[in-house]
Design an enzyme around this catalytic site. Structure first.
Site, short mmCIF file in Angstrom:
data_model
loop_
_atom_site.label_atom_id
_atom_site.label_comp_id
_atom_site.label_asym_id
_atom_site.label_seq_id
_atom_site.Cartn_x
_atom_site.Cartn_y
_atom_site.Cartn_z
N HIS A 123 5.76 4.27 12.55
CA HIS A 123 5.87 4.15 11.10
C HIS A 123 6.92 5.17 10.65
O HIS A 123 6.67 6.37 10.67
CB HIS A 123 4.48 4.46 10.52
CG HIS A 123 4.38 4.52 9.04
ND1 HIS A 123 3.71 3.56 8.30
CD2 HIS A 123 4.80 5.44 8.14
CE1 HIS A 123 3.74 3.89 7.03
NE2 HIS A 123 4.39 5.03 6.89
N CYS A 170 5.11 9.22 -0.01
CA CYS A 170 3.72 9.68 0.00
C CYS A 170 3.57 10.75 -1.07
O CYS A 170 4.29 11.74 -1.06
CB CYS A 170 3.33 10.24 1.37
SG CYS A 170 1.65 10.92 1.36
N ARG A 180 0.84 -1.21 0.00
CA ARG A 180 0.00 0.00 0.00
C ARG A 180 0.88 1.26 0.00
O ARG A 180 0.96 1.96 -0.99
CB ARG A 180 -0.95 -0.04 1.22
CG ARG A 180 -2.11 0.95 1.13
CD ARG A 180 -1.74 2.38 1.48
NE ARG A 180 -1.26 2.54 2.83
CZ ARG A 180 -0.70 3.65 3.29
NH1 ARG A 180 -0.57 4.71 2.50
NH2 ARG A 180 -0.23 3.70 4.53
N HIS A 225 9.76 6.64 7.87
CA HIS A 225 10.38 6.71 6.54
C HIS A 225 11.86 6.98 6.78
O HIS A 225 12.25 7.41 7.86
CB HIS A 225 9.72 7.81 5.70
CG HIS A 225 8.35 7.41 5.21
ND1 HIS A 225 8.01 7.41 3.89
CD2 HIS A 225 7.26 6.99 5.88
CE1 HIS A 225 6.75 7.01 3.76
NE2 HIS A 225 6.27 6.74 4.96
N1 COA Z 1 -13.48 5.24 -3.62
C1 COA Z 1 -13.69 5.55 -4.91
N2 COA Z 1 -14.04 6.76 -5.34
C2 COA Z 1 -14.19 7.71 -4.40
C3 COA Z 1 -13.98 7.46 -3.04
C4 COA Z 1 -13.63 6.16 -2.66
N3 COA Z 1 -13.38 5.83 -1.38
N4 COA Z 1 -14.22 8.59 -2.36
C5 COA Z 1 -14.53 9.52 -3.25
N5 COA Z 1 -14.51 9.00 -4.49
C6 COA Z 1 -14.77 9.67 -5.76
C7 COA Z 1 -16.13 10.32 -5.80
O1 COA Z 1 -17.08 9.41 -6.26
C8 COA Z 1 -15.90 11.44 -6.78
O2 COA Z 1 -15.86 10.90 -8.09
P1 COA Z 1 -16.35 11.75 -9.36
O3 COA Z 1 -15.41 12.93 -9.43
O4 COA Z 1 -16.17 10.79 -10.48
O5 COA Z 1 -17.74 12.13 -9.04
C9 COA Z 1 -14.49 11.88 -6.44
O6 COA Z 1 -13.85 10.76 -5.87
C10 COA Z 1 -14.48 13.06 -5.48
O7 COA Z 1 -15.26 12.73 -4.35
P2 COA Z 1 -15.39 13.66 -3.06
O8 COA Z 1 -16.30 13.03 -2.09
O9 COA Z 1 -15.71 15.09 -3.50
O10 COA Z 1 -13.98 13.59 -2.45
P3 COA Z 1 -12.78 14.60 -2.51
O11 COA Z 1 -12.46 15.03 -3.87
O12 COA Z 1 -13.02 15.63 -1.46
O13 COA Z 1 -11.60 13.62 -2.04
C11 COA Z 1 -10.88 11.77 -0.72
C12 COA Z 1 -11.57 13.09 -0.75
C13 COA Z 1 -10.47 11.49 0.71
C14 COA Z 1 -11.81 10.70 -1.20
C15 COA Z 1 -9.65 11.80 -1.65
O14 COA Z 1 -8.93 12.98 -1.40
C16 COA Z 1 -8.75 10.63 -1.43
O15 COA Z 1 -9.07 9.51 -1.80
N6 COA Z 1 -7.58 10.84 -0.83
C17 COA Z 1 -6.67 9.76 -0.54
C18 COA Z 1 -5.31 10.27 -0.43
C19 COA Z 1 -4.35 9.15 -0.15
O16 COA Z 1 -4.62 7.99 -0.35
N7 COA Z 1 -3.19 9.53 0.30
C20 COA Z 1 -2.17 8.60 0.57
C21 COA Z 1 -2.39 7.85 1.82
S1 COA Z 1 -1.45 8.51 3.16
ZN ZN Z 2 4.22 6.14 5.13
#
Ligand code: COA
Ligand code: ZN
Length: 293
Positions: free
Chosen positions: A212, A245, A20, A214
């Site tokens: 954790h 990240c 991951r 790095h």
């Molecule tokens: N799985 C799949 N799609 C998702 C989702 C999920 N868990 N959560 C949101 N989405 C999709 C929505 O359906 C939407 O899709 P569309 O643009 O096709 O309509 C889009 O993502 C935006 O959704 P929204 O609720 O407005 O979320 P956001 O844009 O505010 O993003 C997060 C919030 C948290 C979902 C997003 O920023 C994210 O996934 N971040 C993860 C970051 C990460 O993994 N970092 C590394 C780990 S440390």
């Molecule tokens: Zn990390």
């Protein structure tokens, strides 16, 4: 007051985060099949916990967009916990649909990183996590909670230990089984580890804490040593040092699992992990990626 001294554990649990945290920041393309084989090889190397997938937005992390399929296809080894990262209820639903029974929530210790990584304030992320955690608890899921940027934030600078404690306590109150304090950009030094644990340990039991690291400046192992003195017995590693990240500029690879295993072994601390088998898992993954891309 320092809570360290003479409490060094004889056994450490290593949480493998390569599939991951590692792969989410790798520019190479890996097939679903290669990921499933990698996870299987890591479990066979003796790793008791493998963070295998991430049900975040595929637009945010395209590398792990096939997490549903990865979780469905992996063959589960008895006694191994396979964890999936979850940002919101939508992610939880996907995870449950793919057979996930252990999840990781991730909160940030700073508002700046929270907005960059989760596009929401810390309070707003907790509103989402509360909904997810309530469902997860009802489903008897095991829950890990990360506190990102627990030492330094790439946007806000050094993080106050009290801010980390607040977020850790909120995760703990949600019902997290384990709290992982993350040095997301790998700049902590042993004194920072000591300062943070002095603040956090009075509130969160040590057996519920993980660290954790790095390895930006090659200090991850001395940081592990500092935490061992406090009786911390769970550390994250990433096979081959894969990772970083994407929302943390400058984040290099995670502490390599195989180096962590060997370092602990020289200190007489057992992990049950075969470091060379971890190396082979990484070589096989790299080989497949060069063949397909
Ligand atoms: N799985 C799949 N799609 C998702 C989702 C999920 N868990 N959560 C949101 N989405 C999709 C929505 O359906 C939407 O899709 P569309 O643009 O096709 O309509 C889009 O993502 C935006 O959704 P929204 O609720 O407005 O979320 P956001 O844009 O505010 O993003 C997060 C919030 C948290 C979902 C997003 O920023 C994210 O996934 N971040 C993860 C970051 C990460 O993994 N970092 C590394 C780990 S440390
Ligand atoms: Zn990390």
């Amino acid at each position: 007051m320092r809570h360290g001294s003479n409490e060094c554990p004889t056994h450490v649990t290593i949480v493998e985060v390569g599939p991951r945290d590692g792969l989410q920041n790798d520019s190479r393309h890996y097939s679903t099949e290669a990921k499933v084989a990698f996870i299987g090889a890591l479990a066979n190397a003796g790793l008791p916990v493998v963070e295998a997938a991430s049900f975040v937005s595929p637009a945010a992390i395209p590398q792990l967009a096939d997490s549903d399929e990865v979780m469905r296809r992996l063959s589960r080894k008895d006694g191994v916990r396979y964890v999936a990262l979850i940002p919101n209820e939508r992610g939880y639903e996907r995870a449950v649909g793919a057979g996930v029974d252990s999840i990781a929530l991730f909160a940030s210790a700073t508002e700046e990183f929270s907005r960059a990584n989760l596009r929401a304030s810390i309070d707003d992320t907790f509103a989402r996590f509360e909904a997810v955690a309530a469902r997860a608890r009802a489903d008897r899921c095991w829950i890990r909670g990360y506190v990102s940027v627990a030492f330094t934030c790439p946007y806000a600078g050094p993080t106050e230990p009290e801010h980390v404690l607040n977020v850790a306590r909120r995760l703990f109150d949600l019902g997290c089984d384990e709290i992982a304090l993350a040095d997301t950009i790998g700049v902590a030094e042993p004194d920072d580890v000591i300062a943070l644990l002095d603040v956090v340990l009075p509130a969160i039991p040590r057996e519920r804490l993980a660290l954790h690291f790095h390895d930006t400046n090659g200090r991850a192992l001395v940081n592990v040593d500092a935490a061992l003195e406090y009786g911390i017995a769970t550390f994250d590693g990433s096979a081959g040092g894969l990772g970083g990240c994407p929302f943390a500029p400058g984040a290099p690879g995670n502490l390599a699992t195989e180096l962590l295993v060997e370092h602990l072994a020289t200190r007489g601390i057992e992990t049950g992990v075969d470091a060379n088998a971890v190396r082979h898992a990484v070589s096989a993954l790299r080989y497949v990626s060069t063949v397909v891309s």
